[in-house]
Design a protein around this motif. Structure first.
Motif, PDB file in Angstrom:
ATOM      1  N   GLY A 169       0.792  -1.225   0.000  1.00 41.65           N
ATOM      2  CA  GLY A 169       0.000   0.000   0.000  1.00 41.65           C
ATOM      3  C   GLY A 169       0.823   1.272   0.000  1.00 41.65           C
ATOM      4  N   LYS A 170       2.096   1.200  -0.376  1.00 37.01           N
ATOM      5  CA  LYS A 170       2.923   2.407  -0.323  1.00 37.01           C
ATOM      6  C   LYS A 170       2.500   3.426  -1.384  1.00 37.01           C
ATOM      7  CE  LYS A 170       6.696   0.289  -2.970  1.00 37.01           C
ATOM      8  NZ  LYS A 170       5.942  -0.977  -3.186  1.00 37.01           N
ATOM      9  N   THR A 171       2.049   2.961  -2.562  1.00 35.33           N
ATOM     10  CA  THR A 171       1.574   3.901  -3.576  1.00 35.33           C
ATOM     11  C   THR A 171       0.299   4.586  -3.107  1.00 35.33           C
ATOM     12  OG1 THR A 171       2.562   2.610  -5.354  1.00 35.33           O
ATOM     13  CG2 THR A 171       0.791   4.126  -5.961  1.00 35.33           C
ATOM     14  N   THR A 172      -0.581   3.832  -2.454  1.00 33.88           N
ATOM     15  CA  THR A 172      -1.795   4.424  -1.894  1.00 33.88           C
ATOM     16  C   THR A 172      -1.438   5.472  -0.851  1.00 33.88           C
ATOM     17  OG1 THR A 172      -2.989   2.350  -2.239  1.00 33.88           O
ATOM     18  CG2 THR A 172      -3.953   3.922  -0.700  1.00 33.88           C
ATOM     19  N   LEU A 173      -0.439   5.179  -0.038  1.00 36.11           N
ATOM     20  CA  LEU A 173      -0.011   6.135   0.979  1.00 36.11           C
ATOM     21  C   LEU A 173       0.553   7.393   0.321  1.00 36.11           C
ATOM     22  CD1 LEU A 173       1.887   5.271   4.251  1.00 36.11           C
ATOM     23  CD2 LEU A 173       2.514   7.284   2.922  1.00 36.11           C
ATOM     24  N   LEU A 174       1.364   7.225  -0.734  1.00 31.42           N
ATOM     25  CA  LEU A 174       1.903   8.393  -1.432  1.00 31.42           C
ATOM     26  C   LEU A 174       0.782   9.220  -2.039  1.00 31.42           C
ATOM     27  CD1 LEU A 174       4.157  10.112  -2.602  1.00 31.42           C
ATOM     28  CD2 LEU A 174       4.359   8.467  -4.475  1.00 31.42           C
ATOM     29  N   GLU A 206       9.551   6.944  -3.753  1.00 36.02           N
ATOM     30  CA  GLU A 206       8.815   5.694  -3.611  1.00 36.02           C
ATOM     31  C   GLU A 206       9.620   4.577  -4.257  1.00 36.02           C
ATOM     32  OE1 GLU A 206       4.879   3.207  -4.876  1.00 36.02           O
ATOM     33  OE2 GLU A 206       5.135   5.238  -5.656  1.00 36.02           O
ATOM     34  N   ALA A 207      10.080   3.641  -3.452  1.00 31.41           N
ATOM     35  CA  ALA A 207      10.891   2.534  -3.945  1.00 31.41           C
ATOM     36  C   ALA A 207      10.001   1.495  -4.602  1.00 31.41           C
ATOM     37  CB  ALA A 207      11.657   1.892  -2.793  1.00 31.41           C
ATOM     38  N   SER A 208      10.591   0.720  -5.482  1.00 24.54           N
ATOM     39  CA  SER A 208       9.853  -0.407  -6.028  1.00 24.54           C
ATOM     40  C   SER A 208       9.664  -1.446  -4.925  1.00 24.54           C
ATOM     41  CB  SER A 208      10.597  -1.036  -7.209  1.00 24.54           C
ATOM     42  OG  SER A 208      11.537  -1.993  -6.765  1.00 24.54           O
ATOM     43  N   GLY A 209       8.735  -2.364  -5.151  1.00 23.10           N
ATOM     44  CA  GLY A 209       8.435  -3.367  -4.133  1.00 23.10           C
ATOM     45  C   GLY A 209       9.577  -4.317  -3.849  1.00 23.10           C
ATOM     46  N   LEU A 210      10.588  -4.342  -4.711  1.00 27.70           N
ATOM     47  CA  LEU A 210      11.718  -5.244  -4.518  1.00 27.70           C
ATOM     48  C   LEU A 210      13.004  -4.489  -4.179  1.00 27.70           C
ATOM     49  CD1 LEU A 210      11.035  -7.676  -7.494  1.00 27.70           C
ATOM     50  CD2 LEU A 210      10.357  -7.927  -5.099  1.00 27.70           C
ATOM     51  N   ALA A 211      12.894  -3.218  -3.872  1.00 26.44           N
ATOM     52  CA  ALA A 211      14.078  -2.412  -3.569  1.00 26.44           C
ATOM     53  C   ALA A 211      14.658  -2.767  -2.209  1.00 26.44           C
ATOM     54  CB  ALA A 211      13.722  -0.933  -3.614  1.00 26.44           C
TER      55      ALA A 211
END
Length: 390
Positions: A18-23, A97-102
Motif C-alpha cells: 500500500g505504499k503507492t496508496t499512501l503516497l 517511492e521505492a519499487s516493491g523489490l528495492a
C-alpha cells in the motif's frame, strides 16, 4: 539565516503493501506544501496521478525502468534531486517511492551520500500489509532486515484485521525494529504531519499545488469525509506529539544524553535549542528522524525571544516521562555552568559547510575526550556526522 533544507523521505514496502496508496494520500492532503516525488512504480499508481504530475511538470520524476537502487547510482539520483530542489520549484518535501523489490538500506545510503546541500534525510518509512504480514515474512524473510533499519513502520490495511489482532501484530512488528515508531492506518491514511510540515494555504505561490489541481478525496462508506480529505477515524489517532518550551538555556551534555537514549517509538524531533552563553549569537535547529540527528546553528532572528522550542512526534512513548527528562536538561541557575568543551557533543552533528570527500566511509568520527557523547555506530557516507545505522 541558513537556507532550510528539504527533507527526503524514502517510502518502501513489499508489493501490495500500500505504499503507492499512501503516497497518493500524501499528495492529496499536502494542503499548502508542495511534494516532489521520485517514483519508479509509476504505472501502478491507482489514481490519475499521471495527469496531475504532467501539470506539475518538474515536481515529479518518473523512473519506469525498474528498481531505483539498481537503475541509478548516487550521481544519477543527485541529478533528480537537483531538478527537484531548484529554488524556483518551491518544493517542501521529496518522497522517493521505492519499487516493491528495492533494498531500503541502499536507498537511504544513496540519500546520505548525495552531494546536494539543499536536502536532508527525512526518514525511512516501511509500509507493511497488516493482513499479510506473517505470510509475507515466509515468502520474503528479508522483511525483518528492512524493519530493522526503518524509522517509521506503517501497519496498513489495519481495518481488515479481526478484533484483538492489531495489538498482537504491533508487538510482533515492534520486536523486529530498532526502536522505530509503529503506527497503523487504513488506505494509507497517515497524517502528513508525521513526515513534513504543512504550510498554510495562503503561502502558496508559483506553481499550483496538488490541492489546486484535484479536490481532496471523498470519504467512502466506511470512512466518511470530514471535508478535509480525512476520514472520521481521525488521522492523528495513530501517533502522539509533545511540545516543550524552556526560557532557560539547555545544558549540551544533558541534552545529548537525552538524544542518545531517546526511547522506542520516538520518530521525529524538531525545533530550536538555546545553549545560552556557550553560543549567545546562535540558536540551534535540531532535526532528528529515527536515529538520524543533525544540528544547524543560525543567528537569532531580530526580536525573537531566546527560548528552546521542541516538538517530539512518535507512537507509544511516555510523554510525561520525556517532558520530565527535557526539564532536567535545563540549566538550573547561576551555579549550573557547563564547561565550554561540552558543546563538542553537539558540534559533531553540525554539517560541514563544504562538501566532504570520499563517499563510502561509514564510521562516525570519534568524539573528543570528555565531550560526554557516545560514538555512533555509523556515520553518513559524505563524512557528515549525522548518522543512520546500516
Amino acid at each position: 539565516m541558513s537556507e532550510p533544507q528539504i527533507p527526503v523521505v524514502v517510502l518502501a514496502g513489499f508489493l501490495g503493501s500500500g505504499k503507492t496508496t499512501l503516497l497518493n494520500h500524501l499528495l492529496h492532503s499536502s494542503r499548502g506544501s508542495r511534494i516532489g516525488a521520485v517514483v519508479n512504480d509509476f504505472g501502478s499508481i491507482e489514481i490519475d496521478a499521471m495527469a496531475v504530475a504532467g501539470r506539475l511538470g518538474d515536481s515529479t520524476v518518473s523512473l519506469g525502468n525498474g528498481c531505483l537502487c539498481c537503475a541509478v547510482d548516487a550521481s544519477e539520483l543527485d541529478g533528480f534531486l537537483e531538478q527537484l530542489t531548484r529554488p524556483a520549484a518551491r518544493i517542501d518535501v521529496i518522497v522517493i517511492e521505492a519499487s516493491g523489490l528495492a533494498e531500503p538500506e541502499e536507498l537511504v545510503r544513496m540519500v546520505l551520500a548525495s552531494e546536494n546541500r539543499r536536502i536532508v534525510y527525512g526518514g525511512l518509512v516501511e509500509v507493511v500489509d497488516a493482513v499479510e504480514f506473517e505470510a509475507t515474512r515466509q515468502r520474503h524473510p528479508e522483511i525483518d532486515r528492512h524493519l530493522a533499519v526503518a524509522d517509521l513502520v506503517v501497519l496498513n490495511k489495519a481495518d481488515r484485521l479481526g478484533a484483538g489482532e492489531l495489538p498482537r501484530l504491533r508487538e510482533l512488528v515492534s520486536s523486529r525494529t530498532d526502536r522505530a515508531a509503529v503506527v497503523h492506518a487504513s488506505f494509507g491514511r497517515i497524517d502528513p504531519a508525521l513526515l513534513f510540515e504543512r504550510k498554510p494555504v495562503t503561502e502558496r505561490f508559483g506553481q499550483l499545488s496538488f490541492d489546486d489541481l484535484r479536490a481532496a478525496p471523498a470519504g467512502d462508506g466506511d470512512h466518511p469525509s470530514d471535508g478535509h480529505g480525512h476520514g472520521a477515524d481521525h488521522l492523528h489517532s495513530g501517533y502522539e506529539s509533545l511540545s516543550f518550551t524552556s526560557g532557560a538555556p539547555l545544558h549540551p551534555r544533558r541534552l545529548m544524553d537525552f538524544l542518545d537514549s531517546r526511547p522506542e517509538g520516538l520518530y521525529r524531533i524538531k525545533g530550536y535549542v538555546d545553549f545560552g552563553a556557550l553560543d549567545p549569537a546562535n540558536r540551534y535547529e535540531v532535526h532528528a528522524v529515527g536515529r538520524f540527528l543533525r544540528f544547524s546553528p543560525e543567528p537569532w532572528p531580530p526580536g525573537t525571544p531566546r527560548a528552546t522550542q521542541l516538538v517530539l512526534i512518535g507512537s507509544g512513548f511516555d510523554a510525561a516521562a520525556l517532558e520530565k527528562e527535557l526539564h532536567g536538561c535545563r540549566l538550573s541557575g547561576p551555579g549550573d555552568i557547563p564547561e565550554e568543551h561540552t558543546m563538542w557533543g553537539v558540534l559533531r552533528y553540525v554539517a560541514d559547510p563544504e562538501p566532504a570527500a570520499a563517499p563510502g566511509e561509514y564510521e562516525a568520527p570519534e568524539p573528543a575526550a570528555g565531550d560526554g557523547a557516545e560514538p555512533d555506530a555509523y556515520g553518513s557516507p559524505d563524512g557528515d556526522p549525522a548518522v543512520y545505522p546500516g
